[in-house]
Scaffold this motif. Structure first.
Motif, PDB file in Angstrom:
ATOM      1  N   THR A  98       0.839  -1.191   0.000  1.00  0.00           N
ATOM      2  CA  THR A  98       0.000   0.000   0.000  1.00  0.00           C
ATOM      3  C   THR A  98       0.875   1.244   0.000  1.00  0.00           C
ATOM      4  OG1 THR A  98      -0.043   0.140   2.410  1.00  0.00           O
ATOM      5  CG2 THR A  98      -1.757  -1.217   1.353  1.00  0.00           C
ATOM      6  N   ALA A  99       0.246   2.395  -0.200  1.00  0.00           N
ATOM      7  CA  ALA A  99       0.986   3.657  -0.152  1.00  0.00           C
ATOM      8  C   ALA A  99       1.699   3.808   1.185  1.00  0.00           C
ATOM      9  CB  ALA A  99       0.029   4.833  -0.381  1.00  0.00           C
ATOM     10  N   GLU A 100       0.996   3.502   2.266  1.00  0.00           N
ATOM     11  CA  GLU A 100       1.587   3.626   3.598  1.00  0.00           C
ATOM     12  C   GLU A 100       2.784   2.689   3.755  1.00  0.00           C
ATOM     13  OE1 GLU A 100       0.157   3.623   8.307  1.00  0.00           O
ATOM     14  OE2 GLU A 100      -1.205   2.963   6.722  1.00  0.00           O
ATOM     15  N   GLN A 101       2.660   1.475   3.253  1.00  0.00           N
ATOM     16  CA  GLN A 101       3.752   0.507   3.366  1.00  0.00           C
ATOM     17  C   GLN A 101       4.942   0.901   2.487  1.00  0.00           C
ATOM     18  OE1 GLN A 101       1.375  -2.873   2.263  1.00  0.00           O
ATOM     19  NE2 GLN A 101       1.099  -3.561   4.395  1.00  0.00           N
ATOM     20  N   ASN A 102       4.675   1.455   1.311  1.00  0.00           N
ATOM     21  CA  ASN A 102       5.758   1.927   0.455  1.00  0.00           C
ATOM     22  C   ASN A 102       6.533   3.055   1.126  1.00  0.00           C
ATOM     23  OD1 ASN A 102       6.241   0.929  -2.481  1.00  0.00           O
ATOM     24  ND2 ASN A 102       4.011   0.781  -2.230  1.00  0.00           N
ATOM     25  N   VAL A 103       5.819   3.980   1.757  1.00  0.00           N
ATOM     26  CA  VAL A 103       6.472   5.110   2.413  1.00  0.00           C
ATOM     27  C   VAL A 103       7.329   4.635   3.585  1.00  0.00           C
ATOM     28  CG1 VAL A 103       6.085   7.224   3.754  1.00  0.00           C
ATOM     29  CG2 VAL A 103       4.761   6.790   1.674  1.00  0.00           C
ATOM     30  N   SER A 104       6.853   3.648   4.315  1.00  0.00           N
ATOM     31  CA  SER A 104       7.578   3.173   5.498  1.00  0.00           C
ATOM     32  C   SER A 104       8.752   2.261   5.150  1.00  0.00           C
ATOM     33  CB  SER A 104       6.634   2.425   6.440  1.00  0.00           C
ATOM     34  OG  SER A 104       6.186   1.209   5.879  1.00  0.00           O
ATOM     35  N   LEU A 105       8.859   1.839   3.893  1.00  0.00           N
ATOM     36  CA  LEU A 105       9.875   0.859   3.497  1.00  0.00           C
ATOM     37  C   LEU A 105      11.306   1.288   3.848  1.00  0.00           C
ATOM     38  CD1 LEU A 105      10.037  -1.923   2.220  1.00  0.00           C
ATOM     39  CD2 LEU A 105      10.220  -0.833  -0.023  1.00  0.00           C
ATOM     40  N   ARG A 112      14.642   0.681  11.565  1.00  0.00           N
ATOM     41  CA  ARG A 112      14.113   1.678  12.493  1.00  0.00           C
ATOM     42  C   ARG A 112      12.648   1.404  12.790  1.00  0.00           C
ATOM     43  NH1 ARG A 112      16.027   7.227   9.734  1.00  0.00           N
ATOM     44  NH2 ARG A 112      14.393   8.043  11.102  1.00  0.00           N
ATOM     45  N   ARG A 113      12.234   1.828  13.957  1.00  0.00           N
ATOM     46  CA  ARG A 113      10.850   1.657  14.352  1.00  0.00           C
ATOM     47  C   ARG A 113       9.944   2.505  13.463  1.00  0.00           C
ATOM     48  NH1 ARG A 113       8.483   2.641  20.484  1.00  0.00           N
ATOM     49  NH2 ARG A 113       6.288   2.182  20.018  1.00  0.00           N
ATOM     50  N   VAL A 114       8.869   1.901  13.014  1.00  0.00           N
ATOM     51  CA  VAL A 114       7.929   2.597  12.139  1.00  0.00           C
ATOM     52  C   VAL A 114       6.740   3.087  12.951  1.00  0.00           C
ATOM     53  CG1 VAL A 114       6.401   2.388  10.152  1.00  0.00           C
ATOM     54  CG2 VAL A 114       8.612   1.215  10.149  1.00  0.00           C
ATOM     55  N   GLU A 115       6.589   4.389  12.993  1.00  0.00           N
ATOM     56  CA  GLU A 115       5.448   4.995  13.677  1.00  0.00           C
ATOM     57  C   GLU A 115       4.384   5.301  12.626  1.00  0.00           C
ATOM     58  OE1 GLU A 115       5.084   5.302  16.802  1.00  0.00           O
ATOM     59  OE2 GLU A 115       7.108   5.117  17.643  1.00  0.00           O
ATOM     60  N   SER A 116       3.224   4.697  12.776  1.00  0.00           N
ATOM     61  CA  SER A 116       2.159   4.889  11.795  1.00  0.00           C
ATOM     62  C   SER A 116       1.801   6.365  11.644  1.00  0.00           C
ATOM     63  CB  SER A 116       0.918   4.090  12.193  1.00  0.00           C
ATOM     64  OG  SER A 116      -0.102   4.249  11.236  1.00  0.00           O
ATOM     65  N   ALA A 117       1.809   7.093  12.756  1.00  0.00           N
ATOM     66  CA  ALA A 117       1.458   8.515  12.700  1.00  0.00           C
ATOM     67  C   ALA A 117       2.463   9.295  11.861  1.00  0.00           C
ATOM     68  CB  ALA A 117       1.402   9.096  14.109  1.00  0.00           C
ATOM     69  N   GLU A 118       3.734   8.923  11.945  1.00  0.00           N
ATOM     70  CA  GLU A 118       4.782   9.599  11.175  1.00  0.00           C
ATOM     71  C   GLU A 118       4.597   9.339   9.680  1.00  0.00           C
ATOM     72  OE1 GLU A 118       9.691   9.710  10.868  1.00  0.00           O
ATOM     73  OE2 GLU A 118       8.683   8.191  12.102  1.00  0.00           O
ATOM     74  N   VAL A 119       4.277   8.101   9.341  1.00  0.00           N
ATOM     75  CA  VAL A 119       4.083   7.744   7.939  1.00  0.00           C
ATOM     76  C   VAL A 119       2.855   8.452   7.373  1.00  0.00           C
ATOM     77  CG1 VAL A 119       3.638   5.853   6.340  1.00  0.00           C
ATOM     78  CG2 VAL A 119       5.232   5.524   8.244  1.00  0.00           C
ATOM     79  N   ARG A 120       1.783   8.475   8.143  1.00  0.00           N
ATOM     80  CA  ARG A 120       0.566   9.142   7.678  1.00  0.00           C
ATOM     81  C   ARG A 120       0.765  10.656   7.558  1.00  0.00           C
ATOM     82  NH1 ARG A 120      -4.190   6.157   7.476  1.00  0.00           N
ATOM     83  NH2 ARG A 120      -3.849   3.951   7.945  1.00  0.00           N
ATOM     84  N   GLN A 121       1.601  11.213   8.424  1.00  0.00           N
ATOM     85  CA  GLN A 121       1.912  12.630   8.319  1.00  0.00           C
ATOM     86  C   GLN A 121       2.672  12.923   7.030  1.00  0.00           C
ATOM     87  OE1 GLN A 121       1.040  15.367   9.809  1.00  0.00           O
ATOM     88  NE2 GLN A 121       2.427  16.660   8.609  1.00  0.00           N
ATOM     89  N   ALA A 122       3.588  12.012   6.669  1.00  0.00           N
ATOM     90  CA  ALA A 122       4.340  12.173   5.413  1.00  0.00           C
ATOM     91  C   ALA A 122       3.398  12.135   4.220  1.00  0.00           C
ATOM     92  CB  ALA A 122       5.400  11.080   5.303  1.00  0.00           C
TER      93      ALA A 122
END
Length: 241
Positions: A98-105, A112-122
């Motif tokens: 997904t878009a969120e998973q691509n951004v967090s890759l 590094r720890r993936v914070e969902s809020a950080e990814v959604r903010q991006a």
């Protein structure tokens, strides 16, 4: 970042081809630079060497105060992963994610720890807060490129390299993506280095660098018009023919 007397030669002896010939240039934080030149001028080689994807033959490339030539392959990979972002013409998204998973890759690859809020903010920063769960096939070309930009920014890099970022987009979408890059440069104090053949894209930059035969021929500060860029390019191409 800074390039000092950078040379890049491919091949040896009589087969040697000089792709970069003593290029010295600064890319300060908070600036947007377009790189242009005729085919074979060294644009792509400049991007690859500046990003540490290709080793220089001579001279030095400095990112965050570190000379890439002194780094081993592991150190170089870590520096690119943490301090360098990339945006490509073909988006290079993972189709199954997904878009969120691509951004967090990039964060996952760096351990590094993936914070969902950080990814959604991006994603929100690039105007895609409502598309986090969509896969690339469910997104338009412009939306895919915005996901790629969010992915490039998630590690808070010092520099982002954009290789023909609007080459696969229509005019309206291209302007939106370029305006977004322009805004992010200022907001995040990034250095963005964009290779492009498009005079309109170059007009969004703070300055335009013109290469020919591996040399930095001219540096034109912005604001610059597409017409001026096109005229300068026509002159370079005429000289090269």
């Amino acid at each position: 970042m800074h390039l000092q007397a950078v040379h890049k030669t491919y091949g040896t002896a009589r087969q040697a081809v000089t792709a970069l010939d003593g290029v010295t240039v600064d890319f300060p934080s908070g600036t947007f630079t377009a790189v242009m030149g005729p085919s074979g001028s060294g644009k792509s080689t400049l991007l690859h060497c500046a990003a540490g994807l290709d080793r220089v033959t001579g001279g030095s490339v400095i990112i965050d105060g570190r000379d890439l030539g002194t780094l081993g392959q592991t150190e170089l990979t870590l520096l690119r992963r943490e301090r360098v972002g990339f945006v490509f013409q073909a988006f290079n998204l993972v189709s199954a994610l997904t878009a969120e998973q691509n951004v967090s890759l990039p964060l996952r690859l760096a351990g590094r720890r993936v914070e969902s809020a950080e990814v959604r903010q991006a994603l929100a920063e690039v105007g895609l807060s409502g598309r986090a769960g969509h896969r690339p096939s469910q997104l338009s070309g412009g939306e895919q490129q915005r996901v790629a930009i969010a992915r490039a920014l998630i590690t808070r890099p010092a520099v982002v390299f954009a290789d023909e970022p609007t080459g696969a987009l229509d005019i309206k979408t291209s302007r939106h993506v370029l305006g977004l890059l322009r805004d992010l440069v200022t907001r995040h104090e990034l250095a963005v280095i964009m290779v492009t053949h498009d005079p309109v894209a170059a007009s969004y930059a703070d300055r335009v660098l013109f290469l020919a035969d591996g040399k930095l021929i001219e540096e034109v500060p912005g604001p610059v018009t597409p017409e001026d860029v096109a005229a300068r390019m026509a002159g370079l191409e005429a000289s090269a023919s």
